[in-house]
Motif scaffolding. Sequence first.
Motif, PDB file in Angstrom:
ATOM      1  N   GLU A 112       0.823  -1.200   0.000  1.00 26.40           N
ATOM      2  CA  GLU A 112       0.000   0.000   0.000  1.00 26.40           C
ATOM      3  C   GLU A 112       0.861   1.256   0.000  1.00 26.40           C
ATOM      4  N   ARG A 113       1.964   1.236   0.745  1.00 24.40           N
ATOM      5  CA  ARG A 113       2.862   2.388   0.735  1.00 24.40           C
ATOM      6  C   ARG A 113       3.494   2.567  -0.647  1.00 24.40           C
ATOM      7  N   MET A 114       3.860   1.479  -1.272  1.00 25.54           N
ATOM      8  CA  MET A 114       4.489   1.530  -2.585  1.00 25.54           C
ATOM      9  C   MET A 114       3.549   2.088  -3.653  1.00 25.54           C
ATOM     10  N   LEU A 115       2.268   1.703  -3.563  1.00 24.34           N
ATOM     11  CA  LEU A 115       1.328   2.041  -4.630  1.00 24.34           C
ATOM     12  C   LEU A 115       0.428   3.225  -4.317  1.00 24.34           C
ATOM     13  N   GLY A 116       0.478   3.693  -3.074  1.00 22.17           N
ATOM     14  CA  GLY A 116      -0.307   4.881  -2.754  1.00 22.17           C
ATOM     15  C   GLY A 116      -1.638   4.616  -2.106  1.00 22.17           C
ATOM     16  N   GLY A 117      -1.744   3.553  -1.333  1.00 25.31           N
ATOM     17  CA  GLY A 117      -2.959   3.310  -0.580  1.00 25.31           C
ATOM     18  C   GLY A 117      -3.706   2.054  -0.997  1.00 25.31           C
ATOM     19  N   ALA A 118      -4.685   1.682  -0.161  1.00 29.59           N
ATOM     20  CA  ALA A 118      -5.431   0.438  -0.381  1.00 29.59           C
ATOM     21  C   ALA A 118      -6.208   0.465  -1.688  1.00 29.59           C
ATOM     22  N   GLU A 119      -6.798   1.616  -2.020  1.00 28.40           N
ATOM     23  CA  GLU A 119      -7.577   1.699  -3.249  1.00 28.40           C
ATOM     24  C   GLU A 119      -6.694   1.490  -4.472  1.00 28.40           C
ATOM     25  N   ALA A 120      -5.500   2.057  -4.429  1.00 34.85           N
ATOM     26  CA  ALA A 120      -4.567   1.884  -5.548  1.00 34.85           C
ATOM     27  C   ALA A 120      -4.127   0.433  -5.669  1.00 34.85           C
ATOM     28  N   VAL A 121      -3.937  -0.231  -4.540  1.00 34.47           N
ATOM     29  CA  VAL A 121      -3.570  -1.652  -4.562  1.00 34.47           C
ATOM     30  C   VAL A 121      -4.672  -2.468  -5.223  1.00 34.47           C
ATOM     31  N   ASP A 122      -5.909  -2.222  -4.785  1.00 38.44           N
ATOM     32  CA  ASP A 122      -7.023  -2.975  -5.366  1.00 38.44           C
ATOM     33  C   ASP A 122      -7.126  -2.733  -6.866  1.00 38.44           C
ATOM     34  N   GLY A 123      -6.918  -1.495  -7.290  1.00 34.29           N
ATOM     35  CA  GLY A 123      -6.989  -1.189  -8.708  1.00 34.29           C
ATOM     36  C   GLY A 123      -5.900  -1.868  -9.511  1.00 34.29           C
ATOM     37  N   ARG A 124      -4.690  -1.898  -8.972  1.00 35.23           N
ATOM     38  CA  ARG A 124      -3.577  -2.528  -9.690  1.00 35.23           C
ATOM     39  C   ARG A 124      -3.790  -4.034  -9.834  1.00 35.23           C
ATOM     40  N   PHE A 125      -4.223  -4.668  -8.761  1.00 35.31           N
ATOM     41  CA  PHE A 125      -4.454  -6.101  -8.838  1.00 35.31           C
ATOM     42  C   PHE A 125      -5.670  -6.424  -9.701  1.00 35.31           C
ATOM     43  N   LEU A 126      -6.682  -5.570  -9.648  1.00 36.68           N
ATOM     44  CA  LEU A 126      -7.867  -5.808 -10.463  1.00 36.68           C
ATOM     45  C   LEU A 126      -7.508  -5.790 -11.945  1.00 36.68           C
ATOM     46  N   ALA A 127      -6.583  -4.925 -12.310  1.00 38.63           N
ATOM     47  CA  ALA A 127      -6.134  -4.881 -13.706  1.00 38.63           C
ATOM     48  C   ALA A 127      -5.446  -6.183 -14.111  1.00 38.63           C
ATOM     49  N   ALA A 128      -4.935  -6.917 -13.126  1.00 36.71           N
ATOM     50  CA  ALA A 128      -4.303  -8.208 -13.382  1.00 36.71           C
ATOM     51  C   ALA A 128      -5.277  -9.367 -13.210  1.00 36.71           C
TER      52      ALA A 128
END
Length: 204
Positions: A112-128
């Motif tokens: 989450e720190r790397m990607l800018g928060g929980a929402e950004a994490v969910d979005g990145r993984f959702l794209a995968a």
Amino acid sequence: MIRRRTAFSVTAAGLLAAAPLLTGCGSTPHPGAAAVVGKDRITVSQLQRQVEDVREAQRSSPQGPQLLAGSARLSQDTLIRLVQYRIVERAGRDNGVDVTRRELQERRQQVERMLGGAEAVDGRFLAAGIAPGQVDRELSVGLVRSKLERKLGQARTNEVLRKTSDALHVDVNPRYGTWDAERGTAQPVPEPWLRPAPAPGQPA
């Protein structure tokens, strides 16, 4: 070799770049199973629930149309990931490697720190092709793989995963391909119902 993928290395969802779309039913000695990994059955209904979780999250995303358009092979990709999870987790148990809840929480916080928060994490993984509710397992399996490599080295880990795959006698429903233990993925199998669409003016 089992190739693990994460939201940081995937540029487009899909482990089966050349997999055909499913347009019919195949035959399998395990009725109702999408795959069998050792004594563990991944049922078609379980797979469908995983896929629908992703679809639902994609439809709710601001990038929904793009995500849906780019995930035509989601069923195949999801099944491959579920098989890989079981292989990595079994290899971890066999080699004294596990992941604690605290380690998983710390990894989640790090991502989450790397990607800018929980929402950004969910979005990145959702794209995968990984729904928000599936992210923790993806991270957990990634940690097991990392710990195996620290303990055994990368080359030895790859060999252990290949042997684990062989020992589990992975059997994939022909609708999704055949399992390749060397590459750690499923290879598509041409089926008689997978025919190209006829050209305009030609009979079907």
